[in-house]
Write an enzyme that holds these catalytic residues in place. Structure first.
Site, PDB file in Angstrom:
ATOM      1  N   GLU A  59      12.826   9.482  -7.630  1.00 42.52           N
ATOM      2  CA  GLU A  59      12.474  10.105  -6.320  1.00 42.52           C
ATOM      3  C   GLU A  59      13.221  10.013  -5.084  1.00 42.52           C
ATOM      4  O   GLU A  59      13.358   9.410  -4.263  1.00 42.52           O
ATOM      5  CB  GLU A  59      11.189   9.587  -5.897  1.00 42.52           C
ATOM      6  CG  GLU A  59       9.968  10.599  -5.143  1.00 42.52           C
ATOM      7  CD  GLU A  59       8.761  10.468  -4.593  1.00 42.52           C
ATOM      8  OE1 GLU A  59       7.840  10.923  -5.481  1.00 42.52           O
ATOM      9  OE2 GLU A  59       8.713   9.621  -3.735  1.00 42.52           O
ATOM     10  N   HIS A  71      -4.224   6.567   4.728  1.00 42.97           N
ATOM     11  CA  HIS A  71      -3.581   4.846   4.232  1.00 42.97           C
ATOM     12  C   HIS A  71      -2.101   4.533   4.509  1.00 42.97           C
ATOM     13  O   HIS A  71      -1.538   3.461   4.877  1.00 42.97           O
ATOM     14  CB  HIS A  71      -3.470   4.600   2.806  1.00 42.97           C
ATOM     15  CG  HIS A  71      -2.041   5.128   2.042  1.00 42.97           C
ATOM     16  ND1 HIS A  71      -0.699   4.710   2.049  1.00 42.97           N
ATOM     17  CD2 HIS A  71      -1.747   5.987   1.079  1.00 42.97           C
ATOM     18  CE1 HIS A  71      -0.356   5.188   1.592  1.00 42.97           C
ATOM     19  NE2 HIS A  71      -0.646   6.500   0.657  1.00 42.97           N
ATOM     20  N   ARG A 130       0.466   2.983   7.310  1.00 43.72           N
ATOM     21  CA  ARG A 130       0.625   2.286   8.235  1.00 43.72           C
ATOM     22  C   ARG A 130       0.842   3.038   9.222  1.00 43.72           C
ATOM     23  O   ARG A 130       0.621   2.732  10.893  1.00 43.72           O
ATOM     24  CB  ARG A 130       1.949   1.439   8.072  1.00 43.72           C
ATOM     25  CG  ARG A 130       1.867   0.264   7.646  1.00 43.72           C
ATOM     26  CD  ARG A 130       3.377  -0.927   6.913  1.00 43.72           C
ATOM     27  NE  ARG A 130       2.632  -0.847   5.365  1.00 43.72           N
ATOM     28  CZ  ARG A 130       2.356  -2.347   5.856  1.00 43.72           C
ATOM     29  NH1 ARG A 130       2.144  -3.090   6.598  1.00 43.72           N
ATOM     30  NH2 ARG A 130       1.493  -2.681   4.692  1.00 43.72           N
ATOM     31  N   HIS A 139      -8.687   3.540   0.943  1.00 45.92           N
ATOM     32  CA  HIS A 139      -7.940   2.100   0.603  1.00 45.92           C
ATOM     33  C   HIS A 139      -8.348   1.036   0.548  1.00 45.92           C
ATOM     34  O   HIS A 139      -8.589   0.776   2.013  1.00 45.92           O
ATOM     35  CB  HIS A 139      -6.200   2.709   0.995  1.00 45.92           C
ATOM     36  CG  HIS A 139      -5.348   1.579   0.178  1.00 45.92           C
ATOM     37  ND1 HIS A 139      -4.665   0.697   0.855  1.00 45.92           N
ATOM     38  CD2 HIS A 139      -4.176   2.514  -0.269  1.00 45.92           C
ATOM     39  CE1 HIS A 139      -4.004  -0.104   0.651  1.00 45.92           C
ATOM     40  NE2 HIS A 139      -3.361   1.034  -0.370  1.00 45.92           N
TER      41      HIS A 139
HETATM   42  C1  UD1 Z   1       1.717   0.514  -0.681  1.00 43.74           C
HETATM   43  C2  UD1 Z   1       3.598   1.111   0.585  1.00 43.74           C
HETATM   44  C3  UD1 Z   1       3.308   2.538   0.865  1.00 43.74           C
HETATM   45  C4  UD1 Z   1       2.852   3.708  -0.246  1.00 43.74           C
HETATM   46  C5  UD1 Z   1       1.433   2.803  -0.297  1.00 43.74           C
HETATM   47  C6  UD1 Z   1       0.454   3.917  -1.947  1.00 43.74           C
HETATM   48  C7  UD1 Z   1       4.841   0.015   1.500  1.00 43.74           C
HETATM   49  C8  UD1 Z   1       5.047  -0.883   2.705  1.00 43.74           C
HETATM   50  N1  UD1 Z   1       3.528   0.635   1.582  1.00 43.74           N
HETATM   51  O1  UD1 Z   1       0.851   0.821   1.610  1.00 43.74           O
HETATM   52  O2  UD1 Z   1       4.717   2.786   1.009  1.00 43.74           O
HETATM   53  O3  UD1 Z   1       2.490   4.462  -0.220  1.00 43.74           O
HETATM   54  O4  UD1 Z   1       1.009   1.173  -0.854  1.00 43.74           O
HETATM   55  O5  UD1 Z   1      -0.312   3.290  -1.561  1.00 43.74           O
HETATM   56  O6  UD1 Z   1       5.342  -0.778   0.083  1.00 43.74           O
HETATM   57  N2  UD1 Z   1      -4.446  -4.338  -1.327  1.00 43.74           N
HETATM   58  C9  UD1 Z   1      -5.810  -4.780  -2.115  1.00 43.74           C
HETATM   59  N3  UD1 Z   1      -5.402  -4.229  -3.530  1.00 43.74           N
HETATM   60  C10 UD1 Z   1      -3.984  -3.606  -3.687  1.00 43.74           C
HETATM   61  C11 UD1 Z   1      -3.524  -3.206  -3.004  1.00 43.74           C
HETATM   62  C12 UD1 Z   1      -3.417  -3.564  -2.017  1.00 43.74           C
HETATM   63  O7  UD1 Z   1      -6.319  -5.243  -1.461  1.00 43.74           O
HETATM   64  O8  UD1 Z   1      -4.579  -2.720  -5.144  1.00 43.74           O
HETATM   65  C13 UD1 Z   1      -4.969  -4.523   0.167  1.00 43.74           C
HETATM   66  C14 UD1 Z   1      -4.190  -5.687   0.412  1.00 43.74           C
HETATM   67  O9  UD1 Z   1      -5.025  -6.385   1.484  1.00 43.74           O
HETATM   68  C15 UD1 Z   1      -2.893  -5.621   0.604  1.00 43.74           C
HETATM   69  C16 UD1 Z   1      -2.970  -4.343   1.678  1.00 43.74           C
HETATM   70  O10 UD1 Z   1      -3.428  -4.403   1.231  1.00 43.74           O
HETATM   71  O11 UD1 Z   1      -2.297  -6.962   1.635  1.00 43.74           O
HETATM   72  C17 UD1 Z   1      -1.710  -3.038   1.623  1.00 43.74           C
HETATM   73  O12 UD1 Z   1      -1.279  -3.059   0.701  1.00 43.74           O
HETATM   74  P1  UD1 Z   1       0.772  -2.949   0.822  1.00 43.74           P
HETATM   75  O13 UD1 Z   1       1.184  -2.963  -0.828  1.00 43.74           O
HETATM   76  O14 UD1 Z   1       1.419  -4.046   2.036  1.00 43.74           O
HETATM   77  O15 UD1 Z   1       0.537  -1.864   1.636  1.00 43.74           O
HETATM   78  P2  UD1 Z   1       0.293  -0.530   1.658  1.00 43.74           P
HETATM   79  O16 UD1 Z   1      -0.643   0.477   2.582  1.00 43.74           O
HETATM   80  O17 UD1 Z   1      -0.877  -0.332   0.540  1.00 43.74           O
HETATM   81  N1  UDP Z   2      -4.789   7.615  -5.941  1.00 44.93           N
HETATM   82  C1  UDP Z   2      -5.165   7.542  -7.458  1.00 44.93           C
HETATM   83  N2  UDP Z   2      -6.449   7.605  -6.929  1.00 44.93           N
HETATM   84  C2  UDP Z   2      -6.758   7.205  -6.062  1.00 44.93           C
HETATM   85  C3  UDP Z   2      -6.259   8.255  -5.068  1.00 44.93           C
HETATM   86  C4  UDP Z   2      -4.768   8.173  -5.656  1.00 44.93           C
HETATM   87  O1  UDP Z   2      -5.148   7.629  -8.148  1.00 44.93           O
HETATM   88  O2  UDP Z   2      -7.882   6.253  -5.416  1.00 44.93           O
HETATM   89  C5  UDP Z   2      -3.065   8.659  -6.771  1.00 44.93           C
HETATM   90  C6  UDP Z   2      -2.789   9.911  -6.639  1.00 44.93           C
HETATM   91  O3  UDP Z   2      -3.415  11.353  -6.994  1.00 44.93           O
HETATM   92  C7  UDP Z   2      -1.246  10.045  -6.188  1.00 44.93           C
HETATM   93  C8  UDP Z   2      -1.664   8.928  -5.997  1.00 44.93           C
HETATM   94  O4  UDP Z   2      -2.090   7.610  -6.388  1.00 44.93           O
HETATM   95  O5  UDP Z   2      -0.753  10.671  -7.665  1.00 44.93           O
HETATM   96  C9  UDP Z   2      -0.472   8.720  -4.497  1.00 44.93           C
HETATM   97  O6  UDP Z   2      -0.742   7.054  -4.111  1.00 44.93           O
HETATM   98  P1  UDP Z   2      -0.778   6.322  -3.025  1.00 44.93           P
HETATM   99  O7  UDP Z   2      -1.878   8.229  -2.191  1.00 44.93           O
HETATM  100  O8  UDP Z   2      -1.221   5.191  -2.925  1.00 44.93           O
HETATM  101  O9  UDP Z   2       0.588   6.677  -2.207  1.00 44.93           O
HETATM  102  P2  UDP Z   2       1.657   7.795  -1.861  1.00 44.93           P
HETATM  103  O10 UDP Z   2       1.674   9.360  -2.859  1.00 44.93           O
HETATM  104  O11 UDP Z   2       1.759   8.135  -0.448  1.00 44.93           O
HETATM  105  O12 UDP Z   2       3.024   6.837  -1.307  1.00 44.93           O
END
Ligand code: UD1
Ligand code: UDP
Length: 383
Positions: free
Chosen positions: A121, A207, A209, A240
């Protein structure tokens, strides 16, 4: 023939969804590749949900998720963990997908160790380092380190060429998310849904930031108010787990009769939930790719997108985190059948479900027909 050692790295939910087909395709070529999987576990529960669906057991799990850790803390821990792994376990090529902190730090670890890095990607750009934050920066860093750039579309490939990446390092493969989506929908049945049968529902994810704080509250208040005026419509929102999201989501949306809040769904449940939805309301990258493939209109809760193809195809509409534009988008799609039909045509700007096999062909040095036409993996690029 010498077998190549490939390390596939996954950190978050979308990375696992998008790397899974590549792992499967590489494993099918056991005479050529020996594959190992490293999970940084930047996400924990959301990553594990996806690994289970695709039956992937990481060879090593750094278990790095900590609630509330800063981007720098996470980046540093990924860099150290991956560096230690590569020092003890030399590999020929490392593959990682997308624009998360995991991918950025992995690409730096590869560069420092002079290990070949393949970016899945590659080439997505908004041209604005603040949106999405920090992903636009992350993917540019990953691009600097990449020897193989697997661009999902022609326009992503052109972005790379404009930045001076050599033509021979860019392969137009389609997006592996379409491989995963088709795979899941073909081999699984829809699980039960938590909205009444035959009621139209909007499926939401949110979700990013850069909209934390006031903008995300505006999104939630807008859908709460809209749904209270339109009781015949349901909203299903798998929240999320980031507290910056889940706290305002529950505060503003819980307890409403036509709003269903759930935890994150595994990919089987979410794929079928998208298929059953009337429309998608999302700031997700992946959802902007899946919506067009399913013929589901996507109202994109962002002002800028690095995925212009879905907007150009007419299936995605940018509404940002703004009340007026979200309401207008919902009105258009829920109450104007002609507008709905115009947006709801299934399109495949992001791939045909064969992206992983193109990536494997590129890694083998074989010629292949790139996604979108042409020959040799590259000829359709005009920039
Ligand atoms: C991250 C990625 C974002 C991506 C997203 C997909 C970065 C900076 N951000 O954002 O690009 O689109 O993942 O979803 O890399 N948490 C849990 N359980 C989990 C995952 C997250 O509790 O399984 C909570 C925790 O408090 C964690 C917070 O979410 O600290 C943020 O997780 P983080 O991976 O830093 O950022 P995302 O917003 O998930
Ligand atoms: N997705 C999932 N479960 C959910 C929400 C999203 O499996 O509850 C899948 C969705 O189909 C997509 C991927 O997660 O393929 C997107 O992830 P996310 O939105 O967390 O991250 P991003 O694509 O914005 O990086």
């Amino acid at each position: 023939m010498t077998i190549k050692d490939i390390l596939c790295v996954v950190g978050t939910r979308p990375e696992a969804i998008k790397v899974a087909p590549v792992i499967a395709a590489l494993r099918a070529e056991a005479d050529t590749f020996r594959v190992r999987v490293l999970a940084t576990a930047q996400h924990r529960d959301m990553l594990d949900q996806i690994l289970e669906v695709f039956s992937i057991v990481p060879d090593v799990d750094l278990d790095l998720m900590r609630p509330g850790q800063s981007l720098n803390t996470l980046a540093g821990r990924v860099l150290i963990g991956v560096n230690e792994y590569l020092t003890d376990n030399p590999v020929d090529i490392v593959l990682a997908q997308g624009d998360t902190t995991t991918v950025m730090a992995v690409s730096i670890a590869c560069f420092h160790n002079q290990v070949s890095f393949g970016h899945i990607e590659a080439g997505l750009r908004t041209g604005d380092l603040s949106a999405p934050f920090p992903e636009e920066f992350n993917r540019k860093i990953a691009g600097l380190a990449a020897e193989y750039n697997f661009a999902p579309t022609k326009s992503a490939a052109e972005n790379l060429l404009r930045e001076g990446v050599s033509r021979g390092a860019v392969f137009i493969t389609g997006n592996t998310v379409i491989d995963s989506l088709f795979d899941i929908l073909n081999r699984t049945d829809p699980p039960p849904v938590p909205v009444p049968a035959d009621q139209p529902y909007v499926l939401m994810t949110c979700h990013r930031r850069e909209i934390f704080g006031r903008p995300i509250r505006e999104v939630f208040e807008t859908v709460r108010d809209y749904l209270s005026l339109h009781r015949e419509i349901y909203l299903w929102y798998p929240v999320h787990p980031n507290p910056e999201v889940s706290q305002p989501a529950h505060e503003i949306l819980a307890g409403k009769p036509n709003i269903v809040l759930s935890g994150p769904l595994d990919y089987i449940a979410f794929s079928h939930a998208m298929k059953g939805a009337k429309l998608l309301l999302s700031d997700s990258g992946g959802v902007q790719e899946e919506g067009p493939a399913l013929g589901k209109p996507v109202l994109v809760l962002r002002d800028l997108t690095e995925r212009p193809e879905g907007v150009e195809a007419g299936t995605c509409l940018l509404v940002g985190p703004h009340r007026g534009r979200i309401e207008a988008g919902l009105d258009k799609l829920l109450y104007d059948a002609e507008e709905y039909d115009r947006m709801a045509r299934a399109q495949n700007p992001y791939g045909d479900g064969k992206a992983a096999s193109r990536i494997v062909a590129a890694l083998k040095g074989e010629s292949f027909e790139p996604w979108g036409g042409g020959r040799g993996g590259r000829e359709v690029i005009s920039a």
